[in-house]
Design an enzyme around this catalytic site. Sequence first.
Site, mmCIF file in Angstrom:
data_model
loop_
_atom_site.group_PDB
_atom_site.id
_atom_site.type_symbol
_atom_site.label_atom_id
_atom_site.label_comp_id
_atom_site.label_asym_id
_atom_site.label_seq_id
_atom_site.Cartn_x
_atom_site.Cartn_y
_atom_site.Cartn_z
ATOM 1 N N LYS A 80 0.859 -1.191 0.000
ATOM 2 C CA LYS A 80 0.000 0.000 0.000
ATOM 3 C C LYS A 80 0.889 1.232 0.000
ATOM 4 O O LYS A 80 2.035 1.188 0.446
ATOM 5 C CB LYS A 80 -0.875 -0.003 1.263
ATOM 6 C CG LYS A 80 -2.080 0.878 1.196
ATOM 7 C CD LYS A 80 -3.328 0.115 0.777
ATOM 8 C CE LYS A 80 -4.559 0.974 0.873
ATOM 9 N NZ LYS A 80 -5.784 0.219 0.627
ATOM 10 N N VAL A 181 -20.523 8.101 3.433
ATOM 11 C CA VAL A 181 -21.221 7.724 2.181
ATOM 12 C C VAL A 181 -20.424 8.266 0.985
ATOM 13 O O VAL A 181 -20.909 9.037 0.180
ATOM 14 C CB VAL A 181 -22.704 8.180 2.126
ATOM 15 C CG1 VAL A 181 -23.607 7.085 2.599
ATOM 16 C CG2 VAL A 181 -22.962 9.449 2.905
ATOM 17 N N GLY A 182 -19.165 7.823 0.920
ATOM 18 C CA GLY A 182 -18.278 8.223 -0.169
ATOM 19 C C GLY A 182 -18.417 7.291 -1.359
ATOM 20 O O GLY A 182 -19.493 6.749 -1.633
HETATM 21 N N1 LIG Z 1 -12.624 2.428 -2.920
HETATM 22 C C1 LIG Z 1 -12.472 1.113 -2.849
HETATM 23 O O1 LIG Z 1 -12.643 0.395 -3.850
HETATM 24 C C2 LIG Z 1 -12.105 0.473 -1.555
HETATM 25 C C3 LIG Z 1 -12.220 1.164 -0.362
HETATM 26 N N2 LIG Z 1 -11.950 0.514 0.822
HETATM 27 C C4 LIG Z 1 -12.075 1.239 2.076
HETATM 28 O O2 LIG Z 1 -13.422 1.693 2.239
HETATM 29 C C5 LIG Z 1 -13.432 2.943 2.925
HETATM 30 C C6 LIG Z 1 -14.134 3.996 2.056
HETATM 31 O O3 LIG Z 1 -13.460 4.120 0.822
HETATM 32 P P1 LIG Z 1 -13.975 5.119 -0.307
HETATM 33 O O4 LIG Z 1 -15.443 5.097 -0.373
HETATM 34 O O5 LIG Z 1 -13.174 4.802 -1.503
HETATM 35 O O6 LIG Z 1 -13.477 6.500 0.281
HETATM 36 P P2 LIG Z 1 -14.176 7.947 0.170
HETATM 37 O O7 LIG Z 1 -13.149 8.919 0.606
HETATM 38 O O8 LIG Z 1 -14.817 8.125 -1.158
HETATM 39 O O9 LIG Z 1 -15.335 7.832 1.247
HETATM 40 C C7 LIG Z 1 -15.108 7.908 2.618
HETATM 41 C C8 LIG Z 1 -16.171 8.837 3.176
HETATM 42 O O10 LIG Z 1 -16.065 8.820 4.585
HETATM 43 C C9 LIG Z 1 -16.274 10.137 5.052
HETATM 44 N N3 LIG Z 1 -15.701 10.239 6.385
HETATM 45 C C10 LIG Z 1 -14.404 10.371 6.754
HETATM 46 N N4 LIG Z 1 -14.304 10.431 8.084
HETATM 47 C C11 LIG Z 1 -15.556 10.319 8.566
HETATM 48 C C12 LIG Z 1 -16.115 10.314 9.881
HETATM 49 N N5 LIG Z 1 -15.345 10.422 10.974
HETATM 50 N N6 LIG Z 1 -17.450 10.182 10.022
HETATM 51 C C13 LIG Z 1 -18.245 10.081 8.932
HETATM 52 N N7 LIG Z 1 -17.772 10.090 7.661
HETATM 53 C C14 LIG Z 1 -16.451 10.215 7.497
HETATM 54 C C15 LIG Z 1 -15.626 11.013 4.007
HETATM 55 O O11 LIG Z 1 -16.116 12.338 4.051
HETATM 56 C C16 LIG Z 1 -16.004 10.291 2.723
HETATM 57 O O12 LIG Z 1 -17.218 10.757 2.171
HETATM 58 C C17 LIG Z 1 -11.951 3.261 3.218
HETATM 59 O O13 LIG Z 1 -11.610 2.772 4.491
HETATM 60 C C18 LIG Z 1 -11.208 2.472 2.154
HETATM 61 O O14 LIG Z 1 -9.883 2.175 2.512
HETATM 62 C C19 LIG Z 1 -11.604 -0.805 0.872
HETATM 63 C C20 LIG Z 1 -11.504 -1.527 -0.274
HETATM 64 C C21 LIG Z 1 -11.669 -0.936 -1.581
HETATM 65 C C1 LIG Z 2 -8.911 -0.156 -3.852
HETATM 66 C C2 LIG Z 2 -8.359 -1.481 -4.221
HETATM 67 C C3 LIG Z 2 -8.212 -1.579 -5.697
HETATM 68 C C4 LIG Z 2 -7.145 -1.918 -3.536
HETATM 69 C C5 LIG Z 2 -7.002 -1.540 -2.098
HETATM 70 O O1 LIG Z 2 -6.128 -0.769 -1.767
HETATM 71 C C6 LIG Z 2 -7.932 -2.031 -1.093
HETATM 72 O O2 LIG Z 2 -8.665 -2.997 -1.336
HETATM 73 O O3 LIG Z 2 -7.927 -1.482 0.025
#
Ligand SMILES: NC(=O)C1=CN([C@@H]2O[C@H](COP(=O)(O)OP(=O)(O)OC[C@H]3O[C@@H](n4cnc5c(N)ncnc54)[C@H](O)[C@@H]3O)[C@@H](O)[C@H]2O)C=CC1
Ligand SMILES: CC(C)CC(=O)C(=O)O
EC number: 1.4.1.9
Length: 367
Positions: A80, A181-182
């Site tokens: 990572k 809700v990202g």
């Molecule tokens: N994007 C992907 O394909 C993957 C994401 N993940 C994990 O899933 C989680 C979300 O990822 P994404 O949706 O890509 O990120 P993102 O950044 O799009 O969404 C995260 C959301 O959480 C909100 N947030 C941050 N701190 C907060 C808090 N204290 N309370 C409420 N909301 C809060 C942010 O404002 C944002 O809208 C992360 O932990 C990431 O590592 C895991 C595997 C794959």
């Molecule tokens: C977002 C994925 C493609 C890889 C990763 O870093 C994860 O699963 O946390």
Amino acid sequence: MELFQYMEKYDYEQVLFCQDKESGLKAIIVIHDTTLGPALGGTRMWMYNSEEEALEDALRLARGMTYKNAAAGLNLGGGKTVIIGDPRKDKNEAMFRAFGRFIQGLNGRYITAEDVGTTVADMDIIYQETDYVTGISPEFGSSGNPSPATAYGVYRGMKAAAKEAFGSDSLEGKVVAVQGVGNVAYHLCRHLHEEGAKLIVTDINKEAVARAVEEFGAKAVDPNDIYGVECDIFAPCALGGIINDQTIPQLKAKVIAGSANNQLKEPRHGDMIHEMGIVYAPDYVINAGGVINVADELYGYNRERAMKKIEQIYDNIEKVFAIAKRDNIPTYVAADRMAEERIETMRKARSQFLQNGHHILSRCRAR
Ligand SMILES: NC(=O)C1=CN([C@@H]2O[C@H](COP(=O)(O)OP(=O)(O)OC[C@H]3O[C@@H](n4cnc5c(N)ncnc54)[C@H](O)[C@@H]3O)[C@@H](O)[C@H]2O)C=CC1
Ligand SMILES: CC(C)CC(=O)C(=O)O
């Protein structure tokens, strides 16, 4: 932190600090374990309070990828990157070009993709400098944004967890509390809404909340209130460490199933929720949809094949529950056991000598 001591304790292979003054790049690439194959894991850009905090996050996330990739049945190791900076203000083209060159220098030992704070557009810039990047724009033959795939996998895993807790995998009428809700959780909410679940959402980003309220009829609550809401399922989809001493006593949910990486602040918090009878779908098993999707690019991306594999997250979660019951252990320990067994089995299967493209006899090499 005594870095080498920590690396030795958890068997990390390599930590690379990358700096480029002109662009402001400050990145830490961590390669945890490459027994199964090259290390694949996304790049997170975040406003860390200190370099120590960034390093700790990179180390934990990289190790999580080793377990995630192993448990998902991928021939990939774990790694990572974290980039220190504000993704809304500090990004620039030169930064991602410089970062791409550092990745290229690793000669395929590490392959990157998106994570929190990075986008397909960022990956496209990295691609100008290195082949070792996935999740770039589909016009380059890539799989694009991994978030919808991650969301689908979480949805499938949540159904398996619901079956374990409630006796049926239907989510119709179930109340799901979603934290963050990202990118991922927006698509997760869509699946849940389509199945008839009732949503309670929170986010520190008001626009993200407003979208979920408008499109899915979700009820919004303040970020600090999400842990204690009356619900059937808690879906942590923001950052890690949110299952901890402060939040556990507030939880009313019977199931925890969400996309966030490293949900348990410490292993003992996994024991605590186990003792409370909460069904926990281990984070790195349920959120593997994105990495399964981007990993398919290694064979020439085929969406149908990737989605079939992501569907199986349901079965993988069931497998974890079965191991937990068989061995009378919490599910997070069962998941580790499943991943570690695969890594060890493969390590042994590969112990015989295999001539890898180069002839060992110098007179034959010359031909
Ligand atoms: N994007 C992907 O394909 C993957 C994401 N993940 C994990 O899933 C989680 C979300 O990822 P994404 O949706 O890509 O990120 P993102 O950044 O799009 O969404 C995260 C959301 O959480 C909100 N947030 C941050 N701190 C907060 C808090 N204290 N309370 C409420 N909301 C809060 C942010 O404002 C944002 O809208 C992360 O932990 C990431 O590592 C895991 C595997 C794959
Ligand atoms: C977002 C994925 C493609 C890889 C990763 O870093 C994860 O699963 O946390």
